[in-house]
Write a protein that holds these residues in place. Structure first.
Motif, PDB file in Angstrom:
ATOM      1  N   MET A   1       0.481  -1.210   0.028  1.00 46.74           N
ATOM      2  CA  MET A   1       0.206  -0.392   0.157  1.00 46.74           C
ATOM      3  C   MET A   1       1.118   1.258   0.124  1.00 46.74           C
ATOM      4  O   MET A   1       1.882   1.526   0.311  1.00 46.74           O
ATOM      5  CB  MET A   1      -0.460   0.246   1.536  1.00 46.74           C
ATOM      6  N   THR A   2       0.499   2.487  -0.363  1.00 43.75           N
ATOM      7  CA  THR A   2       0.816   3.403  -0.101  1.00 43.75           C
ATOM      8  C   THR A   2       0.083   4.642  -1.403  1.00 43.75           C
ATOM      9  O   THR A   2      -0.717   4.614  -1.262  1.00 43.75           O
ATOM     10  CB  THR A   2       2.602   3.950  -1.822  1.00 43.75           C
ATOM     11  N   THR A   3       0.827   5.855  -1.234  1.00 44.77           N
ATOM     12  CA  THR A   3       0.314   6.847  -0.966  1.00 44.77           C
ATOM     13  C   THR A   3       0.294   7.239  -2.685  1.00 44.77           C
ATOM     14  O   THR A   3       1.924   7.097  -2.564  1.00 44.77           O
ATOM     15  CB  THR A   3      -0.252   8.030   0.033  1.00 44.77           C
ATOM     16  N   ARG A   4       0.321   8.301  -3.712  1.00 42.72           N
ATOM     17  CA  ARG A   4       1.151   8.790  -4.606  1.00 42.72           C
ATOM     18  C   ARG A   4       0.994  10.644  -4.118  1.00 42.72           C
ATOM     19  O   ARG A   4      -0.452  10.607  -3.834  1.00 42.72           O
ATOM     20  CB  ARG A   4      -0.561   8.575  -5.563  1.00 42.72           C
ATOM     21  N   LEU A   5       1.245  11.373  -4.682  1.00 39.61           N
ATOM     22  CA  LEU A   5       1.627  12.749  -4.773  1.00 39.61           C
ATOM     23  C   LEU A   5       0.426  13.636  -5.661  1.00 39.61           C
ATOM     24  O   LEU A   5       0.335  12.837  -6.617  1.00 39.61           O
ATOM     25  CB  LEU A   5       3.525  13.393  -4.597  1.00 39.61           C
ATOM     26  N   ALA A   6      -0.478  14.079  -5.075  1.00 38.23           N
ATOM     27  CA  ALA A   6      -1.192  14.690  -5.725  1.00 38.23           C
ATOM     28  C   ALA A   6      -2.003  15.865  -6.406  1.00 38.23           C
ATOM     29  O   ALA A   6      -1.844  16.353  -7.573  1.00 38.23           O
ATOM     30  CB  ALA A   6      -3.147  14.684  -5.423  1.00 38.23           C
ATOM     31  N   CYS A   7      -0.779  16.891  -5.355  1.00 39.36           N
ATOM     32  CA  CYS A   7      -1.338  18.333  -6.123  1.00 39.36           C
ATOM     33  C   CYS A   7      -0.173  19.290  -4.866  1.00 39.36           C
ATOM     34  O   CYS A   7      -0.218  18.985  -3.841  1.00 39.36           O
ATOM     35  CB  CYS A   7      -2.723  18.932  -5.921  1.00 39.36           C
ATOM     36  N   VAL A   8      -0.020  20.933  -5.661  1.00 35.85           N
ATOM     37  CA  VAL A   8       0.459  21.456  -4.722  1.00 35.85           C
ATOM     38  C   VAL A   8      -0.482  22.885  -4.670  1.00 35.85           C
ATOM     39  O   VAL A   8      -1.331  23.146  -5.467  1.00 35.85           O
ATOM     40  CB  VAL A   8       1.160  22.404  -5.405  1.00 35.85           C
TER      41      VAL A   8
END
Length: 247
Positions: A1-8
């Protein structure tokens, strides 16, 4: 499992105005425009999967931002063109103690600092945004946390700069630059991460806590900023169904 970088995410007094500035400077497009949020992203579907999000600010900007963008250039002529374009769009030069450097330090129409870089080999394939830069006391420690949070491996290590890059090799770097400046108040810019559809958001929060994140206490937190990284930089874990909705 992991999360992703979505936005600044930018807190903005006039979100649409600041979004327009960045869209025109970067050659990106406005992909969402509603009263509470404006999103800007690269127009190429094969490009970086990362947006700039502009939300209404709840307080005035105070002091130098702890996160800023570095804008790429392909040549010295292109760098001058980018600076001229930024100034024509409403940017202004600022002095943050940089001294004599080959890059230009500017501020957008609401005072958010950014750099227009001279040509550099490491940024030839990043697109318009060379790097998202985070000031930190300990670049390697904070980079390790954000590697866990974003799913991006550490690709360039060691003080004073540690850099992460998407495993796809697309888009900007996420860089951590050593500083002695103390964080004061809520960041005007922050990063958001998103869970993947198959992952349990509660488990992801627990995983981020185990990596060093903390929960912002409700009494001191503002809506949409429930977590903080090991150096107290606020961030959100977004739902997959709607990247604009924080969990």
């Amino acid at each position: 499992m992991t999360t992703r970088l979505a936005c600044v995410v930018f807190d903005a007094d006039q979100p649409r105005m600041v979004a327009d500035f960045w869209a025109r400077l970067l050659g990106w497009t406005v992909t969402l425009d509603r009263p509470g949020e404006v999103d800007v992203a690269a127009p190429d579907a094969a490009g970086p999967d990362l947006a700039l999000t502009f939300l209404p600010a709840s307080r005035a900007k105070s002091g130098k931002n702890r996160i800023h963008l570095d804008v790429a250039s392909r040549s010295t002529d292109h760098q001058r063109m980018q600076v001229d374009r930024a100034l024509a769009l409403g940017a202004r030069p600022v002095d943050i103690g940089q001294g004599e450097v080959p890059w230009m330090v500017l501020a957008d129409p609401e005072g958010n600092e950014f750099c227009v870089l001279e040509p550099r080999e490491e940024y030839v394939d990043t697109g318009a945004v060379a790097a998202i830069v985070v000031d930190t006391f300990d670049p390697q420690r904070l980079a390790q946390f954000w590697s866990t949070a974003s799913g991006w491996p550490i690709s360039r290590g060691g003080p004073p700069v540690t850099g992460l890059r998407s495993p796809t090799g697309l888009g900007s770097w996420l860089e951590f630059v050593q500083t002695e400046e103390v964080k004061q108040g809520r960041n005007r810019l922050h990063l958001d991460v998103a869970a993947f559809p198959a992952d349990d958001p509660t488990a992801e929060v627990n995983r981020l806590r185990a990596a060093g994140a903390s929960t912002i206490e409700p009494a001191g937190a503002e809506p949409g900023l429930p977590l903080a990284d090991p150096e107290a930089n606020e961030f959100c874990l977004l739902s997959t169904a709607d990247d604009g909705a924080a969990l």
